[in-house]
Design a protein around this motif. Structure first.
Motif, short mmCIF file in Angstrom:
data_model
loop_
_atom_site.label_atom_id
_atom_site.label_comp_id
_atom_site.label_asym_id
_atom_site.label_seq_id
_atom_site.Cartn_x
_atom_site.Cartn_y
_atom_site.Cartn_z
N PRO B 169 6.57 48.24 61.14
CA PRO B 169 7.78 48.81 61.73
C PRO B 169 7.90 50.31 61.47
CG PRO B 169 8.31 47.48 59.81
CD PRO B 169 6.84 47.37 60.00
N PRO B 170 8.61 51.02 62.33
CA PRO B 170 8.66 52.48 62.26
C PRO B 170 9.43 53.03 61.06
CG PRO B 170 10.12 51.69 63.97
CD PRO B 170 9.34 50.50 63.50
N ALA B 171 10.37 52.27 60.52
CA ALA B 171 11.22 52.84 59.47
C ALA B 171 10.68 52.59 58.07
CB ALA B 171 12.63 52.25 59.58
N LEU B 172 9.67 51.74 57.97
CA LEU B 172 9.18 51.34 56.66
C LEU B 172 8.77 52.52 55.78
CD1 LEU B 172 8.16 49.33 54.55
CD2 LEU B 172 6.14 48.96 55.96
N LEU B 173 7.80 53.30 56.22
CA LEU B 173 7.29 54.37 55.37
C LEU B 173 8.26 55.53 55.22
CD1 LEU B 173 4.78 54.80 53.63
CD2 LEU B 173 4.77 52.76 54.99
N SER B 177 8.81 56.55 51.31
CA SER B 177 7.82 57.51 50.83
C SER B 177 8.39 58.47 49.78
CB SER B 177 7.23 58.30 51.99
OG SER B 177 8.22 59.10 52.56
N GLU B 178 9.69 58.76 49.88
CA GLU B 178 10.33 59.66 48.90
C GLU B 178 10.35 59.03 47.51
OE1 GLU B 178 12.89 62.63 50.10
OE2 GLU B 178 10.88 62.70 51.00
N GLU B 179 10.53 57.70 47.50
CA GLU B 179 10.69 57.03 46.21
C GLU B 179 9.37 56.69 45.54
OE1 GLU B 179 13.26 53.59 46.83
OE2 GLU B 179 14.14 54.73 48.50
N PHE B 180 8.32 56.62 46.34
CA PHE B 180 7.03 56.23 45.77
C PHE B 180 6.14 57.46 45.61
CE2 PHE B 180 7.31 51.76 47.90
CZ PHE B 180 8.40 51.46 47.07
N PRO B 181 6.03 57.95 44.39
CA PRO B 181 5.28 59.20 44.21
C PRO B 181 3.79 59.06 44.52
CG PRO B 181 5.86 58.23 42.09
CD PRO B 181 6.57 57.43 43.13
N GLU B 182 3.26 57.83 44.49
CA GLU B 182 1.82 57.72 44.74
C GLU B 182 1.47 57.98 46.20
OE1 GLU B 182 3.90 55.26 43.98
OE2 GLU B 182 3.07 53.27 44.41
#
Lengths: 112, 886
Positions: B169-173, B177-182
């Motif tokens: 889905p389009p909203a997933l990343l 992405s902001e919360e997952f530093p990796e």
């Protein structure tokens, strides 16, 4: 007369020792050996020259052709630095053999 | 009168002719002699006596020769006069080569089989290695390939059926992405579908492009020839195109900054030119439009904030050292935490980029965006074929070379008797096979270079020769040639040089025959596996083509015009066509056959939500079932007589009825997840295989509800095609003037699904044919050699009254035994390998017993024919001739 084996073994230190004093050519070396041994050691050319050539190829001797007084060319052999070292080694070995034999036979070791 | 100089000259003579003495040596010895002479003469001896004495003292020539020789060799070695020695060695090798060539000239046939067989084997191997290398290198050209992943979604329905999808889905990343530093970067792709571009007079359809986040060009290493990769896709209405597209629309002009019109109205500014997409990319595209340009089409129930719309491809680039599986766990948690009761939470899969090409079997790409994938087993099968060919060629070579050098037994033995040492003999026997193997090697490279363009054309390989691979292969090939030559030469050389000379001369020993037999058995074994594999691969393809697809693709034209433009003219187009008797039926659909259909949840109205099921569905127009030739089982199809059909009806496939557990399907109300309100089942059709036969027929539904016309399907009446196509073009031009027309036949489209299998079958057929020819050639060579060796024996036997059949039995016996052993080994091997390959198909042929037996029978037949041919020849020779010759 020395046995063939002993003469062969002795050739190396003797030649090196003779040449350590000064350069010389084959026949002169032979003569010197004959004189020193009082005739006990008498090599022919086919014995001496190959030994000289072998020592040369091992880097112990150098050789050069020189004009003699009678206008004939003579090949003179001289000791290299490596030859000097080898002579020292040989000397040490022969002296130790000499020392053992001297003790066994009750002789006084004589240092050359 | 004694003359000194004459005496010395005479003395010198033996020394002068002896190479042991150099002129210097002689001069030195002479000097010594003269010194002695002078000394003796000075003592008063006569010249003659003095000379004799001196010569005696100097020593004899004989003893001098011995002593000098000892020193001289030592001196040579020590002084490093290697050159002399080298020249000596070379001349020895030259001598060996001359003899080898002489023997080869005498035995042209064997030499030819040896060299040519090896060359063909190695060349095939090189070509296949190039293919395999290419396949294995997919997507590895990206600099950060090991940190790039695709986020897939696994979608499990209430019945526990999991569907693995490449889409997300389009909203997933954007959401995480902001919360997952990796996560270093992420990029979404939306397949642009059928697109039409216009620039001046140039107006074409393009099928291969994506809307892409601007980070796409940073994550991947698709090189930008013009433009700035950091900003090229930043702005709305930006497009990056490949070189080919640039030339197609702009010719020689510089396209950067120019406008390209998309889908009749969207102006796009060209912001960059991409170099051609490497063939080894699973993502193939001609253009990238900035993601901000993408507008969700009117009528869609989702938008870009959706967490459930599986309409995009999402790639993430992780920081060095970050793990894909950890990201997956985190994403799964996000889904668990955020899902409401309405829908089943998705599971995610974070798939490494380098796994995508081979790891996408069974993965649904809902967008049909042309992602490249392949089956790793197929690549292995091809690799194994290559290896087998190489083995066959090597065995041939070793066998024949061994046989030939065994034939030289007597020459070798004679050399031994004349005093050649063992090392010398081994070298002598090695030169010939090594020379042959290197000749074969050189020929192999030549052959593969010459053959590559043809093979590429036939097999549809889309890449060229990989020179790094060629470089890599040379040392390996040289090693193979060396080892092969060494084995072929060494074995007989060692055996021969070790034999008691007299024994070997007397006895007709067949040197190396145990080794040769083993190799022949191996060769039989490989041939059986290969022949059986061709049977299976061809049989499977035949089997697939005989499968009922559930529709009639023949004479159905498929067109994929641009949606909006055709949509408004569809009815007009249809009625114009139907007024012509060349056109039997016209319909339309969202998806064609052969591409995946969208998966959706359905639920029998009134049942609990937990009983909803996943089915594939296609949105179709009136007359779809008729146009496609799908069989109606019960009920009726969509019809204009029932106005409610377009909004309230649904057609199920037989398997969908079963899947939903319906007794009387007609009239049942079905809830379709993407549609408003329930739909009534009006008909049941037979199952169709709309996607390839790699997959089982899955339950399917047909509904009428679409905004755009994606595909047009036109069934032509039987007869002359070209006239009908001309008529079609006329109607097209009259309906939508200026819109380019492109069409395909449905059955071609379906056949394309088996392209890979077709290619594989060409490949296996071609190379197996080659391998078998090689094996037969080798067998022929060996048998004729064996028969030739035993001509005398045959002569004696004939004189004693042996019949032709008894001679035949004599020669066939050992081969028959080898063949039996070989097939005993080969059958389980091929059973395993082919089983592995067939696993990939949902519909598999039965491997019947004859497939196991026939190859052995065929081989036996070929071997027998060869033996017969040679034996007939041998038995026709008058025994007198043979017996007299020795």
């Amino acid at each position: 007369m020395l046995t063939r084996e002993l003469a062969g073994a002795a050739a190396r230190p003797i030649i090196l020792a003779i040449l350590s004093h000064r350069e010389n050519y084959g026949y002169a070396i032979l003569q010197r050996i004959e004189v020193l041994s009082g005739g006990e050691l008498s090599w022919d050319d086919s014995t001496l020259y190959p030994v000289l050539h072998r020592l040369e190829s091992q880097g112990l001797l150098t050789s050069s052709w020189q004009k003699a007084d009678n206008q004939r060319r003579r090949k003179y052999y001289g000791l290299t630095a490596k030859g000097q070292q080898e002579l020292a080694v040989e000397k040490q070995q022969w002296l130790s053999v000499n020392a053992v034999l001297a003790q066994l036979w009750g002789l006084k070791p004589q240092i050359a | 009168m004694f003359n000194l100089e004459n005496a010395i000259a005479a003395w010198r003579r033996p020394f002068e002719v002896d190479p042991v003495f150099s002129p210097d040596d002689i001069e030195e010895l002479e000097g010594s002699l003269r010194d002695r002479f002078e000394l003796l003469s000075a003592k008063g001896l006569s010249d003659e006596n003095a000379f004799r004495q001196a010569a005696k003292q100097s020593g004899s020539y004989i003893s001098a020769e011995t002593e000098y020789r000892k020193v001289r060799w030592g001196k040579r070695r020590n002084e490093g006069r290697l050159m002399d020695e080298f020249v000596g060695r070379i001349s020895m090798v030259k001598n060996d080569l001359t003899i080898a060539l002489r023997i080869l000239r005498k035995q042209k046939g064997y030499a030819f089989i040896c060299v040519f067989g090896l060359a063909i084997g190695l060349a095939s191997c090189l070509l296949i290695a190039n293919h395999v290398y290419n396949q294995l290198s997919y997507d590895r050209f990206h600099e950060d390939a090991n940190n790039i992943y695709r986020v897939n979604i696994i979608f499990t329905d209430n019945s526990g059926t999991a569907t693995r999808m490449a889409n997300s889905p389009p909203a997933l990343l954007p959401g995480v992405s902001e919360e997952f530093p990796e996560i270093k970067r992420f990029a979404r792709l939306r397949y642009a579908g059928r697109t039409i571009f216009e620039q001046g007079q140039n107006r074409f359809y393009e099928n291969s492009g994506f809307y892409a986040d601007s980070s796409f060009l940073d994550i991947f290493s698709f090189p930008l020839m013009l433009g700035d990769k950091d900003t090229a896709l930043d702005q709305p209405n930006s497009i990056v195109i490949t070189e080919e597209i640039a030339t197609k629309y702009f010719g020689d002009e510089d396209p950067v900054g120019k406008l390209l019109n998309m889908n009749n109205g969207i102006p796009l500014r060209v912001t960059g030119i991409l170099a051609s997409i490497p063939a080894t990319s699973h993502l193939q595209f001609d253009f990238l439009v900035s993601f901000s340009t993408y507008v969700v089409p009117a009528g869609y129930r989702s938008d870009l904030t959706s967490w459930s719309w599986l309409g995009f491809l999402t790639f993430v680039q992780l920081q060095d050292g970050a793990s894909g599986s950890e990201l997956r766990d985190k994403l799964d948690k996000v889904y668990r935490d955020n899902s409401t009761g309405d829908w089943v939470p998705f599971q995610t899969e974070v798939q490494p980029l380098t796994d995508i090409y081979f790891g996408s079997a069974g993965l649904v790409d809902d967008l049909a965006s042309g992602l490249q994938s392949a089956n790793l087993t197929t690549v292995y099968v091809i690799g194994i074929v290559a290896l087998m060919i190489l083995l066959i060629a090597c065995f041939n070579f070793a066998n024949l070379a061994m046989a030939v050098s065994t034939g030289r037994r007597k020459g070798v033995i004679l050399r031994r008797i004349l005093g050649a040492d063992r090392g010398r003999l081994v070298r002598h026997l090695l030169v010939e096979p090594i020379a042959l193997s290197f000749l074969g090697l050189a020929l192999a490279y030549l052959l593969s270079l010459v053959a590559f363009p043809y093979i590429k054309g036939v097999l549809g390989w889309n890449y060229s020769i990989d020179w790094t691979l060629v470089q890599l292969s040379i040392p390996i090939a040289v090693l193979i040639a060396l080892i092969l030559g060494a084995i072929a030469g060494l074995y007989p050389a060692l055996v021969l040089s070790d034999q008691k000379a007299v024994l070997a001369l007397k006895d007709d020993l067949r040197t190396g025959s145990a080794m040769r037999k083993t190799l022949i058995a191996f060769q039989f074994c490989i041939s059986i596996v290969l022949i059986a594999s061709t049977f299976v691969v061809n049989g499977q393809i035949q089997y697939l083509s005989e499968q009922e697809l559930g529709f009639e693709g023949e004479s159905v034209v498929v067109m994929k015009p641009l949606s909006q433009e055709m949509a408004s003219h569809y009815e007009e187009f249809k009625s114009r066509l139907l007024s012509n008797s060349d056109f039997v039926n016209v319909s339309r659909g969202e998806r064609s056959m052969g591409e995946p259909w969208p998966v959706n949840s359905i639920l029998v109205d009134g049942r609990d939500e937990s009983e909803s099921k996943q089915v594939m569905g296609n949105h179709v127009g009136y007359d779809y079932v008729e146009t496609m030739g799908i069989k109606l089982v019960e009920g009726r199809t969509f019809s204009k007589e029932y106005p409610r059909d377009s909004t309230n009806s649904i057609i199920l496939s037989a398997s969908a009825v079963e899947y939903l557990g319906l007794e009387n399907p007609i009239g049942t109300e079905i809830q379709h997840f993407t549609l408003d309100g329930p739909r009534t089942v009006i008909g049941v059709v037979e199952d169709i295989n709309y996607s390839s036969l790699h997959h089982e027929r899955t339950p399917m539904v047909l509904i009428m509800n679409f905004v755009d016309v994606d595909y047009l399907f036109i069934r032509l009446s039987p007869g002359q095609l070209s006239e009908k196509i001309a008529a079609l073009e006329k109607v097209w031009e009259a309906t939508v003037p200026g819109l380019p027309m492109e069409f395909r036949f449905l059955d071609d489209q379906v056949t394309e699904l088996y392209q890979k299998e077709q290619t594989l079958s060409y490949l296996i057929n071609a190379f197996t044919g080659l391998a078998i020819v090689l094996a037969i050639l080798g067998l022929y060579g060996l048998i004729s050699f064996a028969v030739n060796q035993r001509m005398k024996e045959i002569g004696v036997r004939k004189v004693l009254g042996a019949s032709f059949p008894s001679l035949l039995v004599l020669f066939s016996r050992q081969y028959a035994l080898l063949l039996v052993i070989a097939s005993a080994i080969a059958i389980p091997v091929m059973r395993y390998v082919m089983g592995l390959w067939l696993e990939d198909f949902a519909y598999r042929m039965e491997i019947s017993w004859w497939i196991y037996i026939l190859p052995t029978v065929l081989l036996a037949f070929v071997a027998l024919a060869t033996i017969m041919h040679r034996t007939v020849y041998a038995s026709l020779v008058n025994p007198v001739e043979v017996l007299r010759s020795e």
